[in-house]
Design an enzyme around this catalytic site. Structure first.
Site, PDB file in Angstrom:
ATOM      1  N   ASN A   2       0.724  -1.282   0.067  1.00 32.89           N
ATOM      2  CA  ASN A   2       0.008   0.126  -0.085  1.00 32.89           C
ATOM      3  C   ASN A   2       0.859   1.245  -0.081  1.00 32.89           C
ATOM      4  O   ASN A   2       1.423   1.680   1.063  1.00 32.89           O
ATOM      5  CB  ASN A   2      -0.933  -0.009   1.342  1.00 32.89           C
ATOM      6  CG  ASN A   2      -2.031   1.088   1.249  1.00 32.89           C
ATOM      7  OD1 ASN A   2      -1.783   2.213   0.406  1.00 32.89           O
ATOM      8  ND2 ASN A   2      -2.770   1.185   2.224  1.00 32.89           N
ATOM      9  N   ARG A  24      -2.719  -2.252  -3.538  1.00 32.98           N
ATOM     10  CA  ARG A  24      -3.822  -1.274  -3.196  1.00 32.98           C
ATOM     11  C   ARG A  24      -3.744  -0.201  -4.287  1.00 32.98           C
ATOM     12  O   ARG A  24      -2.679   0.553  -4.357  1.00 32.98           O
ATOM     13  CB  ARG A  24      -3.844  -0.875  -1.841  1.00 32.98           C
ATOM     14  CG  ARG A  24      -5.180   0.087  -1.567  1.00 32.98           C
ATOM     15  CD  ARG A  24      -4.877   0.986  -0.477  1.00 32.98           C
ATOM     16  NE  ARG A  24      -6.098   1.620  -0.327  1.00 32.98           N
ATOM     17  CZ  ARG A  24      -6.183   2.912   0.217  1.00 32.98           C
ATOM     18  NH1 ARG A  24      -5.208   3.468   0.803  1.00 32.98           N
ATOM     19  NH2 ARG A  24      -7.263   3.676   0.343  1.00 32.98           N
ATOM     20  N   HIS A  81     -12.885   2.828  -0.185  1.00 31.67           N
ATOM     21  CA  HIS A  81     -12.651   1.966   0.917  1.00 31.67           C
ATOM     22  C   HIS A  81     -13.410   0.489   0.554  1.00 31.67           C
ATOM     23  O   HIS A  81     -13.845  -0.476   1.354  1.00 31.67           O
ATOM     24  CB  HIS A  81     -13.393   2.358   2.267  1.00 31.67           C
ATOM     25  CG  HIS A  81     -12.734   3.441   2.857  1.00 31.67           C
ATOM     26  ND1 HIS A  81     -13.794   4.427   3.291  1.00 31.67           N
ATOM     27  CD2 HIS A  81     -11.487   3.980   2.786  1.00 31.67           C
ATOM     28  CE1 HIS A  81     -12.853   5.545   3.867  1.00 31.67           C
ATOM     29  NE2 HIS A  81     -11.894   5.402   3.516  1.00 31.67           N
ATOM     30  N   LEU A 127     -15.344   3.558   9.591  1.00 31.06           N
ATOM     31  CA  LEU A 127     -15.137   4.981  10.398  1.00 31.06           C
ATOM     32  C   LEU A 127     -13.607   5.043  10.789  1.00 31.06           C
ATOM     33  O   LEU A 127     -13.596   4.330  11.920  1.00 31.06           O
ATOM     34  CB  LEU A 127     -16.193   4.969  11.451  1.00 31.06           C
ATOM     35  CG  LEU A 127     -17.645   4.723  11.333  1.00 31.06           C
ATOM     36  CD1 LEU A 127     -18.532   4.857  12.582  1.00 31.06           C
ATOM     37  CD2 LEU A 127     -17.997   5.916  10.163  1.00 31.06           C
ATOM     38  N   GLY A 180     -10.602   8.715   7.185  1.00 28.69           N
ATOM     39  CA  GLY A 180     -11.685   9.022   6.322  1.00 28.69           C
ATOM     40  C   GLY A 180     -12.795   7.938   6.919  1.00 28.69           C
ATOM     41  O   GLY A 180     -12.485   6.933   7.375  1.00 28.69           O
ATOM     42  N   ARG A 191     -12.155  15.919   6.343  1.00 23.67           N
ATOM     43  CA  ARG A 191     -12.930  16.193   5.326  1.00 23.67           C
ATOM     44  C   ARG A 191     -14.404  16.513   5.642  1.00 23.67           C
ATOM     45  O   ARG A 191     -15.059  16.080   6.743  1.00 23.67           O
ATOM     46  CB  ARG A 191     -13.020  15.145   4.351  1.00 23.67           C
ATOM     47  CG  ARG A 191     -11.572  14.657   3.746  1.00 23.67           C
ATOM     48  CD  ARG A 191     -11.900  13.463   2.915  1.00 23.67           C
ATOM     49  NE  ARG A 191     -10.446  12.825   2.717  1.00 23.67           N
ATOM     50  CZ  ARG A 191     -10.395  11.547   2.676  1.00 23.67           C
ATOM     51  NH1 ARG A 191     -11.166  10.554   3.032  1.00 23.67           N
ATOM     52  NH2 ARG A 191      -9.084  11.009   2.349  1.00 23.67           N
ATOM     53  N   ASP A 237      -8.802  13.541  15.918  1.00 22.48           N
ATOM     54  CA  ASP A 237      -8.575  12.436  16.797  1.00 22.48           C
ATOM     55  C   ASP A 237      -9.969  12.358  17.586  1.00 22.48           C
ATOM     56  O   ASP A 237     -10.240  12.985  18.604  1.00 22.48           O
ATOM     57  CB  ASP A 237      -7.378  12.292  17.611  1.00 22.48           C
ATOM     58  CG  ASP A 237      -7.142  10.993  18.349  1.00 22.48           C
ATOM     59  OD1 ASP A 237      -8.364  10.308  18.689  1.00 22.48           O
ATOM     60  OD2 ASP A 237      -6.019  10.778  18.256  1.00 22.48           O
ATOM     61  N   ARG A 250     -10.820  10.309  19.674  1.00 22.75           N
ATOM     62  CA  ARG A 250     -10.320  10.061  21.314  1.00 22.75           C
ATOM     63  C   ARG A 250     -10.268  11.550  21.815  1.00 22.75           C
ATOM     64  O   ARG A 250     -10.812  11.591  23.007  1.00 22.75           O
ATOM     65  CB  ARG A 250      -9.181   9.202  21.704  1.00 22.75           C
ATOM     66  CG  ARG A 250      -9.216   7.797  21.161  1.00 22.75           C
ATOM     67  CD  ARG A 250      -7.881   7.150  20.960  1.00 22.75           C
ATOM     68  NE  ARG A 250      -7.001   7.784  20.155  1.00 22.75           N
ATOM     69  CZ  ARG A 250      -6.079   7.350  19.309  1.00 22.75           C
ATOM     70  NH1 ARG A 250      -5.281   6.216  20.092  1.00 22.75           N
ATOM     71  NH2 ARG A 250      -5.373   7.794  18.419  1.00 22.75           N
ATOM     72  N   GLU A 269      -8.207  -5.186   5.262  1.00 22.75           N
ATOM     73  CA  GLU A 269      -8.033  -4.743   3.729  1.00 22.75           C
ATOM     74  C   GLU A 269      -6.867  -5.739   3.262  1.00 22.75           C
ATOM     75  O   GLU A 269      -7.085  -6.068   2.306  1.00 22.75           O
ATOM     76  CB  GLU A 269      -8.015  -3.218   3.705  1.00 22.75           C
ATOM     77  CG  GLU A 269      -9.133  -2.530   4.216  1.00 22.75           C
ATOM     78  CD  GLU A 269      -8.849  -1.126   4.097  1.00 22.75           C
ATOM     79  OE1 GLU A 269      -9.131  -0.288   3.088  1.00 22.75           O
ATOM     80  OE2 GLU A 269      -8.437  -0.456   4.969  1.00 22.75           O
TER      81      GLU A 269
END
Length: 404
Positions: free
Chosen positions: A10, A97, A186, A215, A218, A247, A288, A290, A390
């Protein structure tokens, strides 16, 4: 000796993530990351998971790695040190990817010169991602020219969307001329998670309708009917849809005109604003989740509003995709935020009892790295958490193609 290993690459603009898997039992043999390529402080972290090297755990290199070729050569050296080198006869293929496949690439594809040229031609649709993907392919081909190289496209899983769903309601001639349509992203994650959800429910994938909520920084949603994607939230680019880390997701297109005419912003400035300075970051200064949750818990107004906007958009898509599917068997959360932020899952499902969703709060709050149901026994619609994979999906698609 049967070649059963797949190296998954990737390649990002300044990084390379990689995993080596043995597809006999889907076992990871090594994982790693090269970051800050092109800087003096480049860093390679390599972790062998099998063989004599595994006992030593992670290894780290710090120092200048000039470009992607140097990065992949360094990766090859680390793998070789563990007896897992690129020259191994057990290596069946390299799976890459590739973010954007346009309308041509709707399934995994063995890469030749013509395919590489086509991927390069799609750079205007994914200027931040496809150039790095191309570079990774070129370097890998130079290192093992005899080895099959396979492109697995983020957009491919969503290519099954009906034409009336994929089309934007703009002048058709203009849309066709500039390849303007909804592609979705995705895709490898949505494919893997929708299939894993069916397995979790103990039902054939053909019989299961699922809403997948990927989630991370992105974020995207998809409506999957019987293993086939019929709708997804991202569009021409990964900007459309849910509120994300940086975004904006959905917004009135006239905001762009307003910023240009009234604000005097250039196209590049608006692009940067909506992709890199919006979402949670734009609303409260943190991308973030969190940190957003911590601040909201302390009563921070900006963080509270940002979290509410994030959850509100999720609810809208759950409701919309329930209507699209007609019957929903499961809503599944995945990726970094979806898998780890129980507060997000609780808030997103709260108030949706009329749609058949109800959480077991204790199960939802329990931490686990395993696929699991977090809905109550009496809920009409299952709510699940399924860790995405993925790399395994890319490896599986790659191996299936080269061994068919």
């Amino acid at each position: 000796m049967t070649a059963s290993r797949v190296l998954v690459l990737n390649s990002g603009s300044s990084s390379v993530k990689y995993q080596l898997l043995d597809m006999v039992d889907s076992r990871r043999l090594a994982v790693g990351l090269v970051e800050r390529i092109g800087e003096e402080t480049s860093r390679l972290v390599h972790e062998p998971l099998t063989g004599p090297g595994a006992a030593g755990g992670k290894r780290e290199r710090v120092g200048a790695i000039a470009d992607h070729e140097a990065a992949l050569r360094a990766v090859a050296e680390e793998l070789d040190a563990d007896g897992l080198g690129l020259d191994s006869p057990e290596l069946a293929a390299v799976g890459h990817r590739v973010v954007h496949g346009g309308t041509r690439f709707t399934r995994p594809t063995v890469i030749d010169d013509e395919v590489l040229a086509e991927i390069r031609s799609l750079i205007p649709l994914a200027p931040l991602h496809n150039p790095a993907n191309v570079t990774g392919i070129e370097v890998a081909r130079s290192l093992r020219a005899d080895l099959p190289q396979v492109a697995v496209f983020d957009t491919a899983f969503h290519s099954t969307m009906p034409e009336h769903v994929a089309r934007y309601a703009i002048d058709a001639e203009t849309a066709d001329k500039y390849s303007i349509r909804r592609y979705g992203f995705h895709g490898t994650s949505h494919a893997y998670v929708s299939r894993a959800t069916a397995e979790l429910l103990g039902r054939p994938v053909e019989d299961v309708n699922v809403i997948v909520l990927h989630l991370g920084n992105g974020a995207s949603a998809s409506a999957v009917r019987g293993g086939v994607c019929v709708e997804t939230s991202m569009g021409l680019t990964p900007l459309e849809g849910l509120v994300m880390g940086t975004r904006s997701g959905d917004l009135d297109p006239a905001v762009i005109f307003h910023l240009a005419r009234v604000g005097g912003l250039s196209v590049d400035e608006i692009d940067s604003l909506l992709n890199k300075k919006s979402g949670l970051l734009g609303m409260c200064g943190d991308n973030d989740m969190r940190e957003v949750l911590r601040r909201a818990g302390e009563g921070d107004e900006a963080a509270t509003t940002a979290f509410a906007a994030y959850v509100h958009r999720l609810k809208k898509y759950i409701g919309a995709y329930s209507a699209v599917l007609g019957r929903v068997d499961a809503v599944t959360f995945t990726a970094g935020v979806g898998e780890n932020a129980h507060q997000v899952r609780e808030a997103a499902v709260d108030g949706l009892a009329e749609l058949g969703l109800a959480l077991d709060l204790e199960a939802n709050a329990a931490r686990s790295s395993e696929p699991r149901l977090i809905s109550t026994e009496y809920a009409r619609v299952a709510v699940a958490v399924v860790p995405t994979d993925e790399e395994l999906e890319i490896a599986a698609q790659t191996y299936a193609l080269v061994t068919q």
